[in-house]
Design a protein around this motif. Structure first.
Motif, PDB file in Angstrom:
ATOM      1  N   HIS A   1     -30.117  42.619  37.363  1.00 25.63           N
ATOM      2  CA  HIS A   1     -30.921  43.384  36.411  1.00 25.63           C
ATOM      3  C   HIS A   1     -31.573  44.585  37.089  1.00 25.63           C
ATOM      4  O   HIS A   1     -32.751  44.882  36.869  1.00 25.63           O
ATOM      5  CB  HIS A   1     -31.993  42.481  35.789  1.00 25.63           C
ATOM      6  CG  HIS A   1     -31.442  41.351  34.988  1.00 25.63           C
ATOM      7  ND1 HIS A   1     -31.055  41.483  33.671  1.00 25.63           N
ATOM      8  CD2 HIS A   1     -31.168  40.064  35.326  1.00 25.63           C
ATOM      9  CE1 HIS A   1     -30.597  40.325  33.224  1.00 25.63           C
ATOM     10  NE2 HIS A   1     -30.649  39.452  34.208  1.00 25.63           N
ATOM     11  N   ARG A   2     -30.798  45.290  37.897  1.00 21.56           N
ATOM     12  CA  ARG A   2     -31.357  46.440  38.602  1.00 21.56           C
ATOM     13  C   ARG A   2     -31.689  47.584  37.653  1.00 21.56           C
ATOM     14  O   ARG A   2     -32.496  48.463  37.983  1.00 21.56           O
ATOM     15  CB  ARG A   2     -30.366  46.930  39.653  1.00 21.56           C
ATOM     16  CG  ARG A   2     -30.102  45.942  40.767  1.00 21.56           C
ATOM     17  CD  ARG A   2     -29.342  46.608  41.889  1.00 21.56           C
ATOM     18  NE  ARG A   2     -28.888  45.665  42.901  1.00 21.56           N
ATOM     19  CZ  ARG A   2     -28.399  46.028  44.070  1.00 21.56           C
ATOM     20  NH1 ARG A   2     -28.300  47.304  44.378  1.00 21.56           N
ATOM     21  NH2 ARG A   2     -27.997  45.123  44.938  1.00 21.56           N
ATOM     22  N   ASP A   3     -31.074  47.604  36.479  1.00 21.68           N
ATOM     23  CA  ASP A   3     -31.343  48.670  35.525  1.00 21.68           C
ATOM     24  C   ASP A   3     -32.546  48.355  34.641  1.00 21.68           C
ATOM     25  O   ASP A   3     -32.888  49.139  33.752  1.00 21.68           O
ATOM     26  CB  ASP A   3     -30.112  48.914  34.646  1.00 21.68           C
ATOM     27  CG  ASP A   3     -29.642  47.653  33.932  1.00 21.68           C
ATOM     28  OD1 ASP A   3     -30.080  46.548  34.320  1.00 21.68           O
ATOM     29  OD2 ASP A   3     -28.838  47.771  32.983  1.00 21.68           O
ATOM     30  N   GLY A   4     -33.206  47.227  34.875  1.00 24.74           N
ATOM     31  CA  GLY A   4     -34.382  46.868  34.090  1.00 24.74           C
ATOM     32  C   GLY A   4     -34.520  45.366  33.969  1.00 24.74           C
ATOM     33  O   GLY A   4     -33.522  44.645  33.908  1.00 24.74           O
TER      34      GLY A   4
ATOM     35  N   PHE B   1     -39.773  40.367  30.354  1.00 27.14           N
ATOM     36  CA  PHE B   1     -40.393  41.045  31.482  1.00 27.14           C
ATOM     37  C   PHE B   1     -40.186  42.559  31.440  1.00 27.14           C
ATOM     38  O   PHE B   1     -40.802  43.290  32.214  1.00 27.14           O
ATOM     39  CB  PHE B   1     -39.851  40.473  32.791  1.00 27.14           C
ATOM     40  CG  PHE B   1     -39.950  38.980  32.866  1.00 27.14           C
ATOM     41  CD1 PHE B   1     -41.177  38.356  33.005  1.00 27.14           C
ATOM     42  CD2 PHE B   1     -38.815  38.174  32.758  1.00 27.14           C
ATOM     43  CE1 PHE B   1     -41.290  36.977  33.059  1.00 27.14           C
ATOM     44  CE2 PHE B   1     -38.908  36.795  32.808  1.00 27.14           C
ATOM     45  CZ  PHE B   1     -40.144  36.189  32.955  1.00 27.14           C
ATOM     46  N   ASP B   2     -39.340  43.021  30.532  1.00 30.20           N
ATOM     47  CA  ASP B   2     -39.114  44.460  30.411  1.00 30.20           C
ATOM     48  C   ASP B   2     -40.311  45.169  29.790  1.00 30.20           C
ATOM     49  O   ASP B   2     -40.617  46.308  30.127  1.00 30.20           O
ATOM     50  CB  ASP B   2     -37.839  44.740  29.615  1.00 30.20           C
ATOM     51  CG  ASP B   2     -37.797  44.015  28.277  1.00 30.20           C
ATOM     52  OD1 ASP B   2     -38.602  43.079  28.067  1.00 30.20           O
ATOM     53  OD2 ASP B   2     -36.956  44.373  27.431  1.00 30.20           O
TER      54      ASP B   2
ATOM     55  N   SER C   1     -38.558  49.934  45.408  1.00 27.39           N
ATOM     56  CA  SER C   1     -37.639  48.821  45.609  1.00 27.39           C
ATOM     57  C   SER C   1     -36.431  49.023  44.701  1.00 27.39           C
ATOM     58  O   SER C   1     -36.348  49.993  43.951  1.00 27.39           O
ATOM     59  CB  SER C   1     -38.357  47.508  45.273  1.00 27.39           C
ATOM     60  OG  SER C   1     -37.475  46.409  45.368  1.00 27.39           O
ATOM     61  N   TYR C   2     -35.483  48.111  44.802  1.00 29.80           N
ATOM     62  CA  TYR C   2     -34.311  48.166  43.927  1.00 29.80           C
ATOM     63  C   TYR C   2     -34.630  47.604  42.552  1.00 29.80           C
ATOM     64  O   TYR C   2     -33.784  47.599  41.661  1.00 29.80           O
ATOM     65  CB  TYR C   2     -33.142  47.394  44.553  1.00 29.80           C
ATOM     66  CG  TYR C   2     -33.526  46.034  45.098  1.00 29.80           C
ATOM     67  CD1 TYR C   2     -33.578  44.916  44.274  1.00 29.80           C
ATOM     68  CD2 TYR C   2     -33.854  45.890  46.437  1.00 29.80           C
ATOM     69  CE1 TYR C   2     -33.952  43.682  44.773  1.00 29.80           C
ATOM     70  CE2 TYR C   2     -34.225  44.659  46.945  1.00 29.80           C
ATOM     71  CZ  TYR C   2     -34.270  43.567  46.114  1.00 29.80           C
ATOM     72  OH  TYR C   2     -34.654  42.335  46.603  1.00 29.80           O
ATOM     73  N   VAL C   3     -35.864  47.084  42.365  1.00 29.64           N
ATOM     74  CA  VAL C   3     -36.336  46.646  41.055  1.00 29.64           C
ATOM     75  C   VAL C   3     -37.646  47.366  40.749  1.00 29.64           C
ATOM     76  O   VAL C   3     -38.339  47.846  41.643  1.00 29.64           O
ATOM     77  CB  VAL C   3     -36.560  45.115  41.007  1.00 29.64           C
ATOM     78  CG1 VAL C   3     -35.245  44.378  41.119  1.00 29.64           C
ATOM     79  CG2 VAL C   3     -37.522  44.663  42.090  1.00 29.64           C
TER      80      VAL C   3
END
Length: 340
Positions: free
Chosen positions: A111-114, A119-120, A259-261
């Protein structure tokens, strides 16, 4: 691809469920070091972790080392995959391997794109992801590793001496350029080793990439995964590894890029460290040492990738990251109150 006929026969010998039924294997993930497949046989589902054919020979020992850790976690409070069975006989599938329980959850790496719902959009729920992340290694640090038969997993005596010496020698072997701040950070680390080091089980590469969460809210860790770097050492290095790049202002644009998230809405570093201390029972007054060590060590690790980059754009991007990490390590070393 896995030889399902040979694997099924071995599973029958181990008395695992589904004897005689067809075995299905679905590739989940993997690279040069390990491959992971989901196995299904009637109502029985598990996961196999196995080095690919071309992996270095010592990965077979590494797989069995991981297995020991997973076995040791059974009966503890640490979220983990269930230990099912292991095989060190390379005649079965060509490499050592182990089976672990299938985790019905999700990985932040997917879920690197969101973040997934909720939790979004629910920042209060998102904060729980970070607290759970910190709690995972806090619980890990409390495992009675000697009682769990891991007395020979690592060499806790002299752990911090070896960290600096080992990675300095490693850097000298791969060195092709000078990195600003390395001499300062290295010297500082050599002169400021922790005085009250308490050995414990550590993950070795602890971050969002190496955990899984249960579906839905509130956030709850389902398992710590990927134990390639697991050892008995200083658990507070896991904490520093986790937070070394964590921003203080979690609602700033920088939090989305640190970070990547996306870290926006999560607790800041101080809050995470406080939660770790509360759950683990370990003092964190000397965390600056571990932060310097984490930044310094990560810089050396990434430098190897940068030196091997060639035309790989991703590895090329490690160059400035290494420089920033080492500069940050040196600046923290020089500024900390016990730097004299």
């Amino acid at each position: 691809m896995i030889d399902t006929n040979r694997l099924a026969a071995w599973m029958d010998e181990q008395g695992l469920p589904g004897k005689g039924a067809p075995l299905e294997a679905k590739f989940l993930s993997g690279g040069t070091q390990n491959e992971i497949y989901r196995l299904r046989r009637d109502d029985f589902t598990c996961v196999i972790r196995i080095p690919p054919a071309g992996a270095p020979a010592d990965r077979d020992n590494g797989i069995m080392r991981e297995w020991r850790i997973i076995q040791a976690l059974d009966g503890t409070d640490v979220p983990h995959t269930t230990a099912v069975a292991a095989c060190s006989d390379t005649a079965v599938l060509g490499r050592s391997f182990y089976l672990m329980g299938f985790v019905d959850g999700w990985s932040p790496m997917d879920h690197r794109d969101g973040w997934p719902a909720p939790f979004d959009t629910d920042l209060e729920a998102r904060a729980g992801l970070a607290y759970q992340l910190a709690e995972g290694i806090a619980l890990l640090s409390k495992v009675e590793w000697k009682a769990k038969g891991l007395h020979d997993l690592g060499r806790p005596d002299g752990f911090h001496d070896r960290q600096v010496d080992r990675w300095t020698r490693f850097f000298e072997r791969i060195k092709r350029r000078e990195i600003d701040g390395m001499d300062v950070a290295t010297k500082w680390l050599q002169n400021h080793r922790p005085l009250d080091y308490i050995p414990g089980l550590m993950h070795g590469d602890y971050q969002f990439a190496n955990v899984m969460f249960e579906h839905g809210a509130p956030a709850k860790l389902a398992a710590l995964v990927d134990w390639e770097m697991g050892t008995v050492g200083d658990p507070k290095l896991d904490l520093a590894w986790m937070v070394q790049g964590w921003p203080e202002d979690m609602n700033s644009p920088d939090a989305a890029e640190a970070s990547y998230v996306d870290l926006r809405g999560m607790p800041n570093r101080a809050q995470l460290v406080e939660h770790y201390a509360k759950v683990s029972g370990r003092q964190v007054d000397d965390l600056d040492y571990y932060l310097v060590l984490a930044k310094w060590k990560l810089a050396v690790v990434l430098e190897q990738g940068y030196q091997r980059a060639g035309d790989d754009v991703k590895l090329q991007s490690f160059g400035p990251v290494v420089e920033n990490l080492m500069r940050s390590a040196a600046e923290l070393a020089e500024s900390t109150e016990y730097s004299s």
